[in-house]
Design an enzyme around this catalytic site. Sequence first.
Site, PDB file in Angstrom:
ATOM      1  N   ASP A  44       0.844  -1.011   0.186  1.00 41.45           N
ATOM      2  CA  ASP A  44      -0.010   0.175   0.125  1.00 41.45           C
ATOM      3  C   ASP A  44       0.816   1.253  -0.024  1.00 41.45           C
ATOM      4  O   ASP A  44       0.560   2.068  -0.574  1.00 41.45           O
ATOM      5  CB  ASP A  44      -0.987   0.222   1.103  1.00 41.45           C
ATOM      6  N   GLY A  45       1.973   1.290   0.662  1.00 38.73           N
ATOM      7  CA  GLY A  45       3.023   2.450   0.826  1.00 38.73           C
ATOM      8  C   GLY A  45       3.387   2.699  -0.426  1.00 38.73           C
ATOM      9  O   GLY A  45       3.475   3.683  -0.866  1.00 38.73           O
ATOM     10  N   ASP A 143      -1.684  12.644  22.210  1.00 42.93           N
ATOM     11  CA  ASP A 143      -0.412  12.134  21.472  1.00 42.93           C
ATOM     12  C   ASP A 143      -0.544  12.968  20.077  1.00 42.93           C
ATOM     13  O   ASP A 143       0.775  12.657  19.415  1.00 42.93           O
ATOM     14  CB  ASP A 143      -0.576  10.612  21.267  1.00 42.93           C
ATOM     15  N   THR A 154      -9.477   4.766   6.176  1.00 35.01           N
ATOM     16  CA  THR A 154      -9.681   3.372   6.486  1.00 35.01           C
ATOM     17  C   THR A 154      -8.164   2.764   7.068  1.00 35.01           C
ATOM     18  O   THR A 154      -7.989   1.749   7.383  1.00 35.01           O
ATOM     19  CB  THR A 154      -9.663   2.597   5.189  1.00 35.01           C
ATOM     20  N   TYR A 156      -4.721   4.664   9.232  1.00 34.34           N
ATOM     21  CA  TYR A 156      -4.253   5.050  10.610  1.00 34.34           C
ATOM     22  C   TYR A 156      -5.151   5.601  11.393  1.00 34.34           C
ATOM     23  O   TYR A 156      -5.766   5.423  12.610  1.00 34.34           O
ATOM     24  CB  TYR A 156      -2.787   6.127  10.411  1.00 34.34           C
ATOM     25  N   ASN A 157      -6.097   6.343  10.636  1.00 37.20           N
ATOM     26  CA  ASN A 157      -7.359   6.986  11.200  1.00 37.20           C
ATOM     27  C   ASN A 157      -8.239   6.028  11.890  1.00 37.20           C
ATOM     28  O   ASN A 157      -8.689   6.082  13.054  1.00 37.20           O
ATOM     29  CB  ASN A 157      -8.100   7.830  10.277  1.00 37.20           C
TER      30      ASN A 157
END
Length: 253
Positions: A44-45, A143, A154, A156-157
């Site tokens: 994905d990255g 943080d 979909t 990190y969030n």
Amino acid sequence: MFYSSSGSEKAKSVAAFIDSRYGIKCIDSPEAVNPSIILALGGDGFMLDTLRSTIESQIPVYGINCGNVGFLLNKFHPDRLLEDVESASMYTLPVLNAEFFGENVSSVVNAINDCYFLRSHTKAAKLGIMVDGKTLTENFVGDGLIVSTPIGSTAYNLAVGGAVLSLNSHCIVLTGINSFIPKGFKSLVLPRDSIIEIKVHHHDRRPVIAAGDAQIFLRVERARISIDKKKTVSALFAASESLYDKIIRTQFR
């Protein structure tokens, strides 16, 4: 049609196969001039990196999963690759424009998934937040924060408990990471034309790392984030890999 590879062992194997079987060459080859489609072989990255590289050219990208999760990618079917690509649906995805400012330094980057701010010290981050020129709070403590597009919601969030947006919602989402003040704050869904400004209070004692799709910036003091109205990217998904359905399933879970 050409391919671009992340260079992982699996990506190298797929690249060798599609070159031998279909004659598809690497985008870095001399004959790779104005390809109609780019096959992104990686995770994905790498797909995000490839999409960002097409912002100016607007070349559609068909991702093939050679990584782990593969949310933005298609499964590789060796015997029907061309059929999968030819019948794929195109999804036009918005692009975030992020301006990061520090002491005598400024950077402007694009992000497909998200921009986030994360404390880089034992002390919590203390942030001021403005939306469309109006102060939302001068005293967010936690943080950090994430600003996500629908597709980025979909990732990190979602992992930190943020709201998942439907693909055609025309919204962005602002999510707190372990919010202490306001207590228990999770997500704020905003219209996609919103302009979000972040100010890092006491940046010398409470330093913050900023990122746009993992493009990292240190000691940021303030930032301005919005959807770039002039830029989009195009991702291709096979009929069996509907991006709309993937997001619906993620919302249901």
